[in-house]
Design a protein around this motif. Structure first.
Motif, PDB file in Angstrom:
ATOM      1  N   ALA A 205      40.138  32.197  -1.916  1.00 17.15           N
ATOM      2  CA  ALA A 205      39.647  33.531  -1.572  1.00 17.15           C
ATOM      3  C   ALA A 205      38.135  33.606  -1.796  1.00 17.15           C
ATOM      4  O   ALA A 205      37.408  34.202  -0.984  1.00 17.15           O
ATOM      5  CB  ALA A 205      40.366  34.586  -2.403  1.00 17.15           C
ATOM      6  N   GLU A 206      37.655  32.971  -2.856  1.00 18.78           N
ATOM      7  CA  GLU A 206      36.224  33.000  -3.178  1.00 18.78           C
ATOM      8  C   GLU A 206      35.387  32.366  -2.070  1.00 18.78           C
ATOM      9  O   GLU A 206      34.254  32.766  -1.839  1.00 18.78           O
ATOM     10  CB  GLU A 206      35.957  32.285  -4.509  1.00 18.78           C
ATOM     11  N   ASP A 207      35.946  31.352  -1.393  1.00 18.43           N
ATOM     12  CA  ASP A 207      35.221  30.709  -0.302  1.00 18.43           C
ATOM     13  C   ASP A 207      35.069  31.674   0.880  1.00 18.43           C
ATOM     14  O   ASP A 207      34.025  31.713   1.525  1.00 18.43           O
ATOM     15  CB  ASP A 207      35.936  29.436   0.145  1.00 18.43           C
ATOM     16  N   TRP A 208      36.130  32.430   1.152  1.00 19.89           N
ATOM     17  CA  TRP A 208      36.068  33.426   2.229  1.00 19.89           C
ATOM     18  C   TRP A 208      35.064  34.518   1.887  1.00 19.89           C
ATOM     19  O   TRP A 208      34.297  34.962   2.737  1.00 19.89           O
ATOM     20  CB  TRP A 208      37.453  34.020   2.488  1.00 19.89           C
ATOM     21  N   ILE A 209      35.069  34.926   0.628  1.00 15.56           N
ATOM     22  CA  ILE A 209      34.122  35.957   0.190  1.00 15.56           C
ATOM     23  C   ILE A 209      32.692  35.428   0.310  1.00 15.56           C
ATOM     24  O   ILE A 209      31.803  36.128   0.806  1.00 15.56           O
ATOM     25  CB  ILE A 209      34.452  36.412  -1.248  1.00 15.56           C
ATOM     26  N   ALA A 210      32.447  34.205  -0.115  1.00 11.64           N
ATOM     27  CA  ALA A 210      31.103  33.613  -0.004  1.00 11.64           C
ATOM     28  C   ALA A 210      30.670  33.524   1.459  1.00 11.64           C
ATOM     29  O   ALA A 210      29.519  33.814   1.793  1.00 11.64           O
ATOM     30  CB  ALA A 210      31.075  32.235  -0.660  1.00 11.64           C
ATOM     31  N   ALA A 211      31.584  33.146   2.335  1.00  9.86           N
ATOM     32  CA  ALA A 211      31.263  33.093   3.766  1.00  9.86           C
ATOM     33  C   ALA A 211      30.949  34.496   4.277  1.00  9.86           C
ATOM     34  O   ALA A 211      30.055  34.681   5.111  1.00  9.86           O
ATOM     35  CB  ALA A 211      32.424  32.479   4.546  1.00  9.86           C
ATOM     36  N   GLY A 212      31.678  35.484   3.764  1.00  9.84           N
ATOM     37  CA  GLY A 212      31.402  36.873   4.141  1.00  9.84           C
ATOM     38  C   GLY A 212      30.011  37.303   3.721  1.00  9.84           C
ATOM     39  O   GLY A 212      29.300  37.959   4.482  1.00  9.84           O
ATOM     40  N   TRP A 213      29.587  36.906   2.518  1.00 10.66           N
ATOM     41  CA  TRP A 213      28.232  37.252   2.054  1.00 10.66           C
ATOM     42  C   TRP A 213      27.171  36.603   2.928  1.00 10.66           C
ATOM     43  O   TRP A 213      26.159  37.223   3.259  1.00 10.66           O
ATOM     44  CB  TRP A 213      28.036  36.833   0.598  1.00 10.66           C
ATOM     45  N   ARG A 214      27.393  35.341   3.278  1.00 12.29           N
ATOM     46  CA  ARG A 214      26.421  34.662   4.144  1.00 12.29           C
ATOM     47  C   ARG A 214      26.305  35.391   5.476  1.00 12.29           C
ATOM     48  O   ARG A 214      25.204  35.637   5.972  1.00 12.29           O
ATOM     49  CB  ARG A 214      26.822  33.200   4.372  1.00 12.29           C
ATOM     50  N   ALA A 215      27.444  35.734   6.039  1.00 10.86           N
ATOM     51  CA  ALA A 215      27.442  36.425   7.336  1.00 10.86           C
ATOM     52  C   ALA A 215      26.768  37.793   7.224  1.00 10.86           C
ATOM     53  O   ALA A 215      25.967  38.168   8.090  1.00 10.86           O
ATOM     54  CB  ALA A 215      28.876  36.573   7.855  1.00 10.86           C
ATOM     55  N   LEU A 216      27.081  38.523   6.168  1.00 12.85           N
ATOM     56  CA  LEU A 216      26.481  39.847   5.981  1.00 12.85           C
ATOM     57  C   LEU A 216      24.973  39.745   5.852  1.00 12.85           C
ATOM     58  O   LEU A 216      24.232  40.495   6.490  1.00 12.85           O
ATOM     59  CB  LEU A 216      27.071  40.530   4.744  1.00 12.85           C
ATOM     60  N   SER A 217      24.513  38.808   5.043  1.00 11.38           N
ATOM     61  CA  SER A 217      23.072  38.646   4.823  1.00 11.38           C
ATOM     62  C   SER A 217      22.342  38.211   6.081  1.00 11.38           C
ATOM     63  O   SER A 217      21.210  38.601   6.321  1.00 11.38           O
ATOM     64  CB  SER A 217      22.813  37.644   3.700  1.00 11.38           C
ATOM     65  N   GLN A 218      23.009  37.408   6.909  1.00 13.02           N
ATOM     66  CA  GLN A 218      22.358  36.894   8.121  1.00 13.02           C
ATOM     67  C   GLN A 218      22.479  37.823   9.320  1.00 13.02           C
ATOM     68  O   GLN A 218      21.577  37.891  10.137  1.00 13.02           O
ATOM     69  CB  GLN A 218      22.933  35.524   8.481  1.00 13.02           C
ATOM     70  N   GLY A 219      23.609  38.534   9.427  1.00 13.73           N
ATOM     71  CA  GLY A 219      23.818  39.314  10.636  1.00 13.73           C
ATOM     72  C   GLY A 219      24.299  40.727  10.448  1.00 13.73           C
ATOM     73  O   GLY A 219      24.664  41.398  11.421  1.00 13.73           O
ATOM     74  N   GLY A 220      24.354  41.202   9.198  1.00 16.25           N
ATOM     75  CA  GLY A 220      24.811  42.555   8.956  1.00 16.25           C
ATOM     76  C   GLY A 220      26.323  42.659   8.973  1.00 16.25           C
ATOM     77  O   GLY A 220      27.029  41.670   9.175  1.00 16.25           O
ATOM     78  N   PRO A 221      26.834  43.862   8.789  1.00 17.59           N
ATOM     79  CA  PRO A 221      28.274  44.058   8.668  1.00 17.59           C
ATOM     80  C   PRO A 221      29.073  43.617   9.891  1.00 17.59           C
ATOM     81  O   PRO A 221      30.197  43.138   9.759  1.00 17.59           O
ATOM     82  CB  PRO A 221      28.444  45.555   8.420  1.00 17.59           C
ATOM     83  N   ALA A 222      28.495  43.741  11.066  1.00 15.33           N
ATOM     84  CA  ALA A 222      29.224  43.340  12.282  1.00 15.33           C
ATOM     85  C   ALA A 222      29.493  41.834  12.292  1.00 15.33           C
ATOM     86  O   ALA A 222      30.431  41.375  12.953  1.00 15.33           O
ATOM     87  CB  ALA A 222      28.448  43.754  13.523  1.00 15.33           C
ATOM     88  N   ALA A 223      28.693  41.062  11.565  1.00  7.16           N
ATOM     89  CA  ALA A 223      28.857  39.604  11.540  1.00  7.16           C
ATOM     90  C   ALA A 223      30.010  39.167  10.631  1.00  7.16           C
ATOM     91  O   ALA A 223      30.436  38.022  10.694  1.00  7.16           O
ATOM     92  CB  ALA A 223      27.557  38.940  11.089  1.00  7.16           C
ATOM     93  N   VAL A 224      30.484  40.078   9.790  1.00 10.00           N
ATOM     94  CA  VAL A 224      31.586  39.736   8.884  1.00 10.00           C
ATOM     95  C   VAL A 224      32.897  39.950   9.648  1.00 10.00           C
ATOM     96  O   VAL A 224      33.533  40.990   9.567  1.00 10.00           O
ATOM     97  CB  VAL A 224      31.547  40.578   7.589  1.00 10.00           C
TER      98      VAL A 224
END
Length: 183
Positions: free
Chosen positions: A9-28
């Motif tokens: 689950a932590e890996d998915w959360i980390a990927a979510g943070w990367r996506a959020l930081s790079q592309g905003g909420p729509a990228a998650v």
């Protein structure tokens, strides 16, 4: 770099943070995160019922790491209120590079649930800071004013994305700290 056979689950959360930081909420998006992780979308659903559950887990992790856990780390160092305040400021400056907080705050402008969570985190942080200033002997009004100045300065560092090294930011913070703690 070899990809692990399974993701937690932590890996998915980390990927979510990367996506959020790079592309905003729509990228998650689960599909995009799965592609980033090199797995199927279905593997996400073993941990999260849906995108909303993943987002809630991300937010819960952020609140704990940047609220309760950070305060606990500072408190564990003991020391005077001034020493703990400096430890907090130094930790935020040294560890804050690449923080997802600007993306979270942007997200919160359009999402009431995120805004509510950020407001709760702000209250926790502000309460802790005000407690430190009160412990330094400042009356309530002065402690409140110093709390707000300190907090807004730390938040602005992240929001503005100030392009200075941690050492340069710490040098400026030392001068601010002297002003904030002067009796």
């Amino acid at each position: 770099m070899a990809r692990p056979a399974t993701y937690r689950a932590e890996d998915w959360i980390a990927a979510g943070w990367r996506a959020l930081s790079q592309g905003g909420p729509a990228a998650v998006r689960i599909e995009a995160l799965a592609r980033d992780l090199g797995v199927t979308k279905g593997s996400c659903y073993g941990y999260f019922a849906d995108r909303a559950a993943l987002l809630a887990a991300m937010l819960a992790q952020w609140r704990e790491r940047s609220g309760g856990a950070l305060i606990a780390r500072v408190e564990a160092q003991k020391g005077t209120p001034q020493q703990r305040l400096w430890a907090l400021i130094e930790t935020v400056i040294r560890e804050g590079a690449g923080s997802p907080e600007p993306a979270l705050r942007g997200w919160g402008r359009g999402d009431p649930a995120i805004r509510e969570a950020l407001e709760a985190l702000d209250r926790q942080r502000l309460g802790y800071l005000e407690g430190l200033f009160r412990a330094m002997g400042f009356p309530a009004a002065d402690a409140n004013a110093r709390t707000r100045l300190c907090y807004l300065s730390l938040i602005a560092e992240h929001q503005l994305g100030i392009a200075a090294s941690a050492e340069e930011r710490l040098e400026a913070a030392r001068a601010q700290f002297a002003l904030l703690t002067a009796q």
